[in-house]
Design an enzyme around this catalytic site. Structure first.
Site, PDB file in Angstrom:
ATOM      1  N   ASP A  70       0.864  -1.184   0.000  1.00  0.00           N
ATOM      2  CA  ASP A  70       0.000   0.000   0.000  1.00  0.00           C
ATOM      3  C   ASP A  70       0.897   1.228   0.000  1.00  0.00           C
ATOM      4  O   ASP A  70       1.450   1.620   1.026  1.00  0.00           O
ATOM      5  CB  ASP A  70      -0.899  -0.023   1.241  1.00  0.00           C
ATOM      6  CG  ASP A  70      -1.888   1.124   1.244  1.00  0.00           C
ATOM      7  OD1 ASP A  70      -1.752   2.029   0.395  1.00  0.00           O
ATOM      8  OD2 ASP A  70      -2.798   1.117   2.096  1.00  0.00           O
ATOM      9  N   LEU A  71       1.032   1.845  -1.167  1.00  0.00           N
ATOM     10  CA  LEU A  71       1.940   2.987  -1.303  1.00  0.00           C
ATOM     11  C   LEU A  71       1.461   4.224  -0.565  1.00  0.00           C
ATOM     12  O   LEU A  71       2.245   5.148  -0.341  1.00  0.00           O
ATOM     13  CB  LEU A  71       2.148   3.307  -2.782  1.00  0.00           C
ATOM     14  CG  LEU A  71       3.183   2.445  -3.507  1.00  0.00           C
ATOM     15  CD1 LEU A  71       3.105   2.653  -5.001  1.00  0.00           C
ATOM     16  CD2 LEU A  71       4.573   2.761  -2.998  1.00  0.00           C
ATOM     17  N   TYR A  94       2.027   5.705 -14.013  1.00  0.00           N
ATOM     18  CA  TYR A  94       1.155   6.747 -13.466  1.00  0.00           C
ATOM     19  C   TYR A  94       1.198   8.002 -14.332  1.00  0.00           C
ATOM     20  O   TYR A  94       2.099   8.199 -15.150  1.00  0.00           O
ATOM     21  CB  TYR A  94       1.608   7.129 -12.055  1.00  0.00           C
ATOM     22  CG  TYR A  94       1.638   6.003 -11.052  1.00  0.00           C
ATOM     23  CD1 TYR A  94       0.521   5.213 -10.835  1.00  0.00           C
ATOM     24  CD2 TYR A  94       2.786   5.752 -10.312  1.00  0.00           C
ATOM     25  CE1 TYR A  94       0.545   4.194  -9.895  1.00  0.00           C
ATOM     26  CE2 TYR A  94       2.821   4.736  -9.378  1.00  0.00           C
ATOM     27  CZ  TYR A  94       1.695   3.953  -9.172  1.00  0.00           C
ATOM     28  OH  TYR A  94       1.727   2.946  -8.250  1.00  0.00           O
ATOM     29  N   ARG A 101       4.730  11.954  -5.807  1.00  0.00           N
ATOM     30  CA  ARG A 101       3.908  12.197  -4.620  1.00  0.00           C
ATOM     31  C   ARG A 101       3.808  10.966  -3.734  1.00  0.00           C
ATOM     32  O   ARG A 101       3.663  11.073  -2.515  1.00  0.00           O
ATOM     33  CB  ARG A 101       2.507  12.657  -5.034  1.00  0.00           C
ATOM     34  CG  ARG A 101       2.482  14.044  -5.657  1.00  0.00           C
ATOM     35  CD  ARG A 101       1.077  14.633  -5.645  1.00  0.00           C
ATOM     36  NE  ARG A 101       0.138  13.855  -6.435  1.00  0.00           N
ATOM     37  CZ  ARG A 101      -0.063  14.027  -7.740  1.00  0.00           C
ATOM     38  NH1 ARG A 101       0.657  14.935  -8.410  1.00  0.00           N
ATOM     39  NH2 ARG A 101      -0.959  13.314  -8.389  1.00  0.00           N
ATOM     40  N   GLY A 135      -6.041   9.977 -21.552  1.00  0.00           N
ATOM     41  CA  GLY A 135      -6.087   9.570 -22.943  1.00  0.00           C
ATOM     42  C   GLY A 135      -6.035   8.068 -23.063  1.00  0.00           C
ATOM     43  O   GLY A 135      -5.779   7.362 -22.086  1.00  0.00           O
ATOM     44  N   HIS A 136      -6.282   7.574 -24.256  1.00  0.00           N
ATOM     45  CA  HIS A 136      -6.182   6.145 -24.544  1.00  0.00           C
ATOM     46  C   HIS A 136      -5.568   5.956 -25.923  1.00  0.00           C
ATOM     47  O   HIS A 136      -5.351   6.922 -26.668  1.00  0.00           O
ATOM     48  CB  HIS A 136      -7.556   5.474 -24.452  1.00  0.00           C
ATOM     49  CG  HIS A 136      -7.978   5.144 -23.053  1.00  0.00           C
ATOM     50  ND1 HIS A 136      -7.403   4.133 -22.317  1.00  0.00           N
ATOM     51  CD2 HIS A 136      -8.902   5.717 -22.250  1.00  0.00           C
ATOM     52  CE1 HIS A 136      -7.963   4.081 -21.124  1.00  0.00           C
ATOM     53  NE2 HIS A 136      -8.870   5.033 -21.049  1.00  0.00           N
ATOM     54  N   ASP A 137      -5.307   4.712 -26.238  1.00  0.00           N
ATOM     55  CA  ASP A 137      -4.643   4.325 -27.480  1.00  0.00           C
ATOM     56  C   ASP A 137      -5.148   5.130 -28.676  1.00  0.00           C
ATOM     57  O   ASP A 137      -4.359   5.711 -29.435  1.00  0.00           O
ATOM     58  CB  ASP A 137      -4.877   2.828 -27.707  1.00  0.00           C
ATOM     59  CG  ASP A 137      -4.291   2.290 -28.987  1.00  0.00           C
ATOM     60  OD1 ASP A 137      -4.827   2.625 -30.068  1.00  0.00           O
ATOM     61  OD2 ASP A 137      -3.325   1.517 -28.930  1.00  0.00           O
ATOM     62  N   TYR A 140      -3.875   8.757 -28.797  1.00  0.00           N
ATOM     63  CA  TYR A 140      -2.461   8.919 -29.141  1.00  0.00           C
ATOM     64  C   TYR A 140      -2.239   8.670 -30.639  1.00  0.00           C
ATOM     65  O   TYR A 140      -1.451   9.368 -31.289  1.00  0.00           O
ATOM     66  CB  TYR A 140      -1.595   7.983 -28.302  1.00  0.00           C
ATOM     67  CG  TYR A 140      -1.970   7.986 -26.841  1.00  0.00           C
ATOM     68  CD1 TYR A 140      -2.199   9.183 -26.162  1.00  0.00           C
ATOM     69  CD2 TYR A 140      -2.106   6.800 -26.127  1.00  0.00           C
ATOM     70  CE1 TYR A 140      -2.561   9.199 -24.836  1.00  0.00           C
ATOM     71  CE2 TYR A 140      -2.462   6.809 -24.798  1.00  0.00           C
ATOM     72  CZ  TYR A 140      -2.698   7.996 -24.149  1.00  0.00           C
ATOM     73  OH  TYR A 140      -3.069   8.009 -22.828  1.00  0.00           O
ATOM     74  N   ASP A 166      -0.907   1.252 -27.740  1.00  0.00           N
ATOM     75  CA  ASP A 166      -0.517   0.738 -26.424  1.00  0.00           C
ATOM     76  C   ASP A 166       0.682  -0.193 -26.482  1.00  0.00           C
ATOM     77  O   ASP A 166       1.625  -0.061 -25.699  1.00  0.00           O
ATOM     78  CB  ASP A 166      -1.688  -0.002 -25.786  1.00  0.00           C
ATOM     79  CG  ASP A 166      -2.696   0.931 -25.147  1.00  0.00           C
ATOM     80  OD1 ASP A 166      -2.439   2.143 -25.095  1.00  0.00           O
ATOM     81  OD2 ASP A 166      -3.747   0.443 -24.696  1.00  0.00           O
TER      82      ASP A 166
END
Length: 407
Positions: A70-71, A94, A101, A135-137, A140, A166
């Protein structure tokens, strides 16, 4: 699927990888490294991902081990940094600034391990006006110019599966960057950050066409060029019973064989008579529509006409050529692609089934010598290293969270 006593095989045996859990191109890059023998440890969240399916079928998590950390909990980042200290490569996907962060950004990781190669997988990259946006594939591909190349003349851009952005423009470029930087790190002892943006990789994939465009051998439009479906000798055609065939008869000698077997006739338009391309395409379509798929498959089998039936995924797994090569094995009854490419001396292997979140925590704690991981249950159901399963867990909203993976 056997574990082979946990001993990696392949050209990357001995390379240690930390993969911070994500979706899409990051996990695929980790899988490719694992297929080639790397020891890939995936750091999963206690809360999991809202997009995750049954872990048994998350094939991009094969050849990996999973730990729960758990970061956002006290000590979580420290546990990951303990892993980083022992790693060669790290993969995170990320949005820009999130890893920092959470305490596991490049500065913190390279401070702990100066020889680390820190791979960042994003859609828009770490800088630029769009860096912080989702955004998604398809997005882009659209901005890079590639999506505008795909589809019929006069029609809308065709929506491809997320392979081109991707995985081709993303995962594969990340892996190339990681391995290139690893070579540098081993030669100099100095690590670095690899900024693998899908939009950059997708743009790079189009290099050939930029040259053709500059030479005026490529029109900046869809479906009117040699390799985009504009040429009748390079496209798809439907047989009488509905099946499709891919025709790639570009070279004159291959086209001559194709025309002979298809029985186009001596008065057919020439292969590169562009003014008569519509006529030639209609003629080829009519000939294909005159017979069933099985008949055409038999006609073109074993020839240099460059004609191949268009198969579904399940049909491909049963194809004689791919069966002979073992391209689609089915370990544990789950059909999946074999590791690629192939190596004569250090072959990759399917050593482990998809890792269940947290199932390998205790094993990795022992093998990597990270005592803090030993506090976790190792079953994927108990408290994770880093403490806590309540307010401290990383909650990922796939549409609104600022910590959503950018892809």
């Amino acid at each position: 699927m056997t574990d082979r006593a946990g001993q990696p095989t392949g050209p990357l045996a001995g390379v240690r990888v930390v993969e911070l859990a994500g979706i899409g191109p990051g996990p695929f890059a980790g899988m490719l490294l694992g297929d080639l023998g790397a020891d890939v440890v995936r750091v999963d969240r206690p809360a999991g991902s809202p997009l995750a399916g049954d872990p048994e079928f998350e094939l991009t998590n094969r050849n990996k081990r999973s730990v729960l950390v758990d970061l956002k909990a006290p000590g979580g980042a420290g546990v990951v940094l303990d892993l980083v200290e022992r790693a060669d490569l790290l993969i995170e996907g990320y949005r820009p600034g999130v890893a920092e962060r959470l305490g596991v950004g490049p500065a913190a990781c390279l401070d702990r391990n100066p020889a680390l190669v820190y791979g960042r997988m994003t859609g828009w990259g770490q800088s630029g006006p769009l860096a912080a946006t989702a955004g998604h594939d398809i997005d882009y591909l659209a901005l890079s110019g590639l999506l505008g190349m795909i589809g019929p003349a006069g029609g809308p851009p065709a929506v491809p599966a997320n392979l081109l952005g991707d995985y081709a423009g993303g995962s594969l470029y990340l892996v190339v960057g990681l391995l290139a930087a690893l070579q540098h790190a081993r030669a100099t002892g100095t690590g670095q950050v690899v900024d693998a943006a899908i939009v950059d990789g997708a743009a790079h994939l189009g290099t050939l066409f930029w040259g053709l465009l500059a030479e005026n051998r490529w029109r900046d439009a869809r479906g009117v060029n040699l390799l985009d479906g504009g040429a009748p000798c390079y496209g798809t055609y439907q047989a009488r019973d509905g099946g499709y065939f891919a025709v790639g008869a570009l070279e004159p000698q291959f086209y001559a064989e194709f025309a002979r077997l298809l029985e186009l006739g001596e008065d057919a338009p020439g292969q590169y008579d562009t003014a008569r391309w519509p006529e030639l395409r209609a003629l080829i379509a009519t000939r294909f529509a005159s017979r069933d798929g099985a008949e055409w498959t038999a006609v073109f089998a074993g020839t240099d006409a460059c004609v191949t039936p268009v198969l579904t995924l399940r049909q491909a797994a049963a194809d004689a050529h791919l069966l002979a090569r073992g391209t689609y094995p089915a370990p544990g009854g789950v059909t999946q692609p074999a590791p690629a490419p192939r190596f004569s001396a250090t072959p990759g292997a399917l050593r482990r089934p998809p890792a269940r979140p947290g199932a390998d925590t205790a094993e990795v704690a022992r093998d990597w010598g990270v005592a803090a991981l030993g506090e976790a249950s190792g079953t994927g159901t108990g408290t994770a290293a880093g403490i806590g399963t309540g307010a401290g867990t990383l909650n990922v909203d796939p549409t609104n969270s600022a910590e959503r993976h950018q892809r």
